[in-house]
Write an enzyme that holds these catalytic residues in place. Structure first.
Site, PDB file in Angstrom:
ATOM      1  N   SER A 133      19.126 -47.699  13.379  1.00 35.90           N
ATOM      2  CA  SER A 133      19.763 -46.472  13.844  1.00 35.90           C
ATOM      3  C   SER A 133      19.487 -46.271  15.327  1.00 35.90           C
ATOM      4  O   SER A 133      18.458 -46.734  15.850  1.00 35.90           O
ATOM      5  CB  SER A 133      19.212 -45.276  13.055  1.00 35.90           C
ATOM      6  OG  SER A 133      19.644 -44.052  13.604  1.00 35.90           O
ATOM      7  N   TYR A 143      11.815 -40.464  10.322  1.00 32.53           N
ATOM      8  CA  TYR A 143      12.958 -41.364  10.242  1.00 32.53           C
ATOM      9  C   TYR A 143      13.038 -42.255  11.480  1.00 32.53           C
ATOM     10  O   TYR A 143      13.292 -43.461  11.376  1.00 32.53           O
ATOM     11  CB  TYR A 143      14.243 -40.556  10.072  1.00 32.53           C
ATOM     12  CG  TYR A 143      15.483 -41.390   9.861  1.00 32.53           C
ATOM     13  CD1 TYR A 143      15.767 -41.929   8.605  1.00 32.53           C
ATOM     14  CD2 TYR A 143      16.374 -41.636  10.897  1.00 32.53           C
ATOM     15  CE1 TYR A 143      16.907 -42.699   8.398  1.00 32.53           C
ATOM     16  CE2 TYR A 143      17.513 -42.399  10.698  1.00 32.53           C
ATOM     17  CZ  TYR A 143      17.771 -42.926   9.448  1.00 32.53           C
ATOM     18  OH  TYR A 143      18.897 -43.690   9.238  1.00 32.53           O
TER      19      TYR A 143
END
Length: 256
Positions: A133, A143
């Site tokens: 990501s 995350y």
């Protein structure tokens, strides 16, 4: 391919089948997975193997790793896609959820890459695609830390396997229209339309980058620019901006 029943995983399955590739699809949702397999076989005349597994379970992960590394049934492209997000901060959430995130998006990526990478190295060919990501370059909670591992791990593994004819690519998309944010109960209503990507575009660009042997794939020009800025921006500034964005994502959904 992991996380194949929805989102980017489903799109990877569709595009690879369209290109004529046989598939091994891994996910927990039996109905979705078998429905997708039936669709792909009927529409594209490819062979599709379905593997039901919860990759946070070590025994089930080991079973998938055994399949991925089977020299008698070689896998030419491993797509590590399974993952999930959360709108809660690290200390406000349940520790069990954070541990599951590590198991799914770090340990599973490591174990399956080890199995596939070893088999591919022995054959002298193959490719691994790890879905990371843009968050791996930012500071967006646990995350980001997880995805930073995926990106750096992919770069390191690419260096190790390159002399043996095996490529490794980390795809780092931004915000993509999938079920990801709804499942995480994130309020994305304030995100500008210009920052949204479509799953087919992300998958197509990343598969093209795999074919080209690129180690890091950042689909779309705006996000390429953003990653370039994040790489050189002072970390204090990155933390400040990320904190502001995180506060917006955690805001309650508007009534109505």
């Amino acid at each position: 391919m992991t996380g194949a029943s929805s989102g980017l995983g489903r799109e990877y399955a569709v595009q690879l089948a369209t290109r004529g590739h046989d598939l091994v699809l891994v996910a927990r949702d039996r109905d979705r997975l078998e429905g997708l397999a039936t669709e792909l076989v009927a529409r594209h005349r490819v062979e599709v193997e379905v593997v039901l597994a919860d990759l946070t379970d070590r025994e089930e992960l080991a079973r998938v790793a055994e399949r991925v590394g089977d020299p008698e049934r070689p896998v030419d492209l491993l797509v590590n896609n399974a993952g999930f997000g959360s709108r809660r901060g690290f200390v406000r959430g349940e520790l069990a959820e954070e541990e599951a995130a590590l198991d799914l998006m770090v340990r599973a990526v490591m174990v399956l890459s080890h199995a596939a990478g070893g088999a591919m190295r022995a054959r002298g060919r193959g490719a691994i695609l790890n879905v990371s990501s843009v968050a791996s370059y930012a500071v967006m909670g646990h995350y980001s830390a997880i995805k930073a591992y995926v990106t750096v791990f992919s770069e390191a593994l690419a260096t190790e396997l390159a002399p043996h004819g095996v490529t490794v690519t980390a795809v780092c998309p931004g915000f993509v229209h999938t079920e990801f944010h709804q499942r995480a109960e994130m309020n994305m209503s304030r995100l500008p339309d210009a920052l949204w990507l479509e799953a087919p575009d992300v998958v197509r660009a990343s598969l093209d980058d795999v074919s080209a042997g690129r180690v890091v794939s950042v689909p779309s020009l705006p996000y390429k620019v953003l990653v370039g800025v994040l790489r050189v921006a002072p970390r204090r500034l990155t933390r400040t901006v990320a904190g502001s964005l995180a506060a917006r994502r955690r805001a309650p959904h508007p009534p109505g």
